[in-house]
Design an enzyme around this catalytic site. Sequence first.
Site, mmCIF file in Angstrom:
data_model
loop_
_atom_site.group_PDB
_atom_site.id
_atom_site.type_symbol
_atom_site.label_atom_id
_atom_site.label_comp_id
_atom_site.label_asym_id
_atom_site.label_seq_id
_atom_site.Cartn_x
_atom_site.Cartn_y
_atom_site.Cartn_z
ATOM 1 N N TYR A 173 0.815 -1.217 0.000
ATOM 2 C CA TYR A 173 0.000 0.000 0.000
ATOM 3 C C TYR A 173 0.849 1.269 0.000
ATOM 4 C CZ TYR A 173 -2.802 -3.841 1.791
ATOM 5 O OH TYR A 173 -3.371 -5.066 1.973
ATOM 6 N N TYR A 181 -13.239 -6.781 5.389
ATOM 7 C CA TYR A 181 -12.029 -6.858 4.573
ATOM 8 C C TYR A 181 -11.747 -8.327 4.294
ATOM 9 C CZ TYR A 181 -7.243 -6.977 3.007
ATOM 10 O OH TYR A 181 -6.117 -7.230 2.278
ATOM 11 N N ASP A 227 -14.707 -15.982 7.243
ATOM 12 C CA ASP A 227 -13.319 -15.658 6.954
ATOM 13 C C ASP A 227 -12.629 -15.431 8.301
ATOM 14 O OD1 ASP A 227 -10.903 -14.477 6.439
ATOM 15 O OD2 ASP A 227 -11.663 -13.016 4.994
ATOM 16 N N LYS A 278 -3.060 -16.382 7.932
ATOM 17 C CA LYS A 278 -2.229 -15.597 8.841
ATOM 18 C C LYS A 278 -1.479 -16.424 9.889
ATOM 19 C CE LYS A 278 -3.635 -10.959 8.001
ATOM 20 N NZ LYS A 278 -4.881 -10.579 7.318
#
Length: 439
Positions: free
Chosen positions: A21, A155, A257, A284
């Site tokens: 980003y 997200y 998720d 993760k």
Amino acid sequence: MSDAVPRDLLAFDREHLWHPYTSMTAPAQVRAVVGASGARLWLSESGSPADAVNVVDGMSSWWSAIHGYRHPRLDQAVKDQVDRFSHVMFGGLTHSPAVTLGRALVELTPEGLDKVFLADSGSVAVEVALKMVLQHQRGVGRPERRRFLTVRGGYHGDTFHPMSVTDPDGGMHGMWRGVLPEHVFAPRPPAYDAGPAEVEAWATAFRAVADEHAHELAGIVVEPLLQGAGGMWPYPVACLQVMREVADELGMLLVFDEIATGFGRTGHLFVSELVRPDVLCLGKALTGGYLTLAAVVTTEAVGRGISASESGVLMHGPTFMGNPLACAVAVESLRVLTRTDWRATVARIGGRLATGLASLRDLPGVKDVRTIGAVGVVQLEQRVDVKAATDAAIAAGAWLRPFNDLVYAMPPYVCTDTEVDTIVAAIHAATRASLEATA
Ligand SMILES: *Cc1c(COP(=O)(O)O)cnc(C)c1O
């Protein structure tokens, strides 16, 4: 303190490497990591280990390094597997690291979630989960069910389909309207401490959106209990029960998720223990932050639906599927996690974050302070001045990576009480520095 990054490497980095980003033409400052051990990182602004500072990692390397760095057992698991073989294709072949991991995931995830697909990253796991849902709907004779229902504030990753179920406004992917497939958004669930009336009002709104689009909806996809990168927003479990009911009533599959929430972070090993989804995405912390790996776990029924679709197979198979190094370290990470009292650890860290951050609530410019599991969040009235906040946090002894209006921490579970207190002090310092810089 090995792995020195000389000054010219930082210059090369600035000139040639994209960071997450960031701009290529006006990149933000990066610091060199010249060492890492336990919950700590050595960070250098010059690239030389000589002036490196030792800080506590408040981010667990984007929520993944739950056991910290250079964990002896995780290190050994990777080394042992390197000595056997590092990678083989998964098409037509299998190996013990993948099977052992699959067995662990089937055992640890809730009853009924028994069919495992190993993906290479969180975003790919979400892609696969959505593909599973669509293929299942085709298999059970509902090919017109092609859209997804989600809630605002979510997200789900940076590849195209995950972007399309991420909040289009205020989120990270707003510029892609007209390019992404358009899915259906219901209101964000109320705050975690909302009363029954507020939950009921949200449920009514959610049901109305679902009813309106039921004929075209294949599934619901959400981050359960805690929305992460969309705003660090915990919400009531009652909302998940509503989603489960709506999915059952209207013939949709429910996808959780848990790429951010999995492996104890919220105080539950998986939020899916509270309300069972049809498809569960993990990532993760799966490998303890060592290697990129994700998993999609689903039910026998969904597997049968997929097999009944035109192709008869799940049409997905990445080159590095089931990478043995990643699977081996994931197996060891799960062993370390489940053979320690992670529940007490998460409660201890969360309790210290809650107590330590509470006084920030009264600071002018602070909008909210909230904690869940081993997550502590300070929300400001304005966007955080990231440079001012980061510099102040490092001076106070911790690495933090604020975003939007949030200064937050998700510490590694190996943090001592003193290290958690350092993170708390750094959040205080970062909050004050940002408020001064934007005053
Ligand atoms: C980080 C994240 C993803 C994306 O995972 P990557 O490994 O970065 O692709 C998806 N969903 C949630 C909830 C996440 O936190």
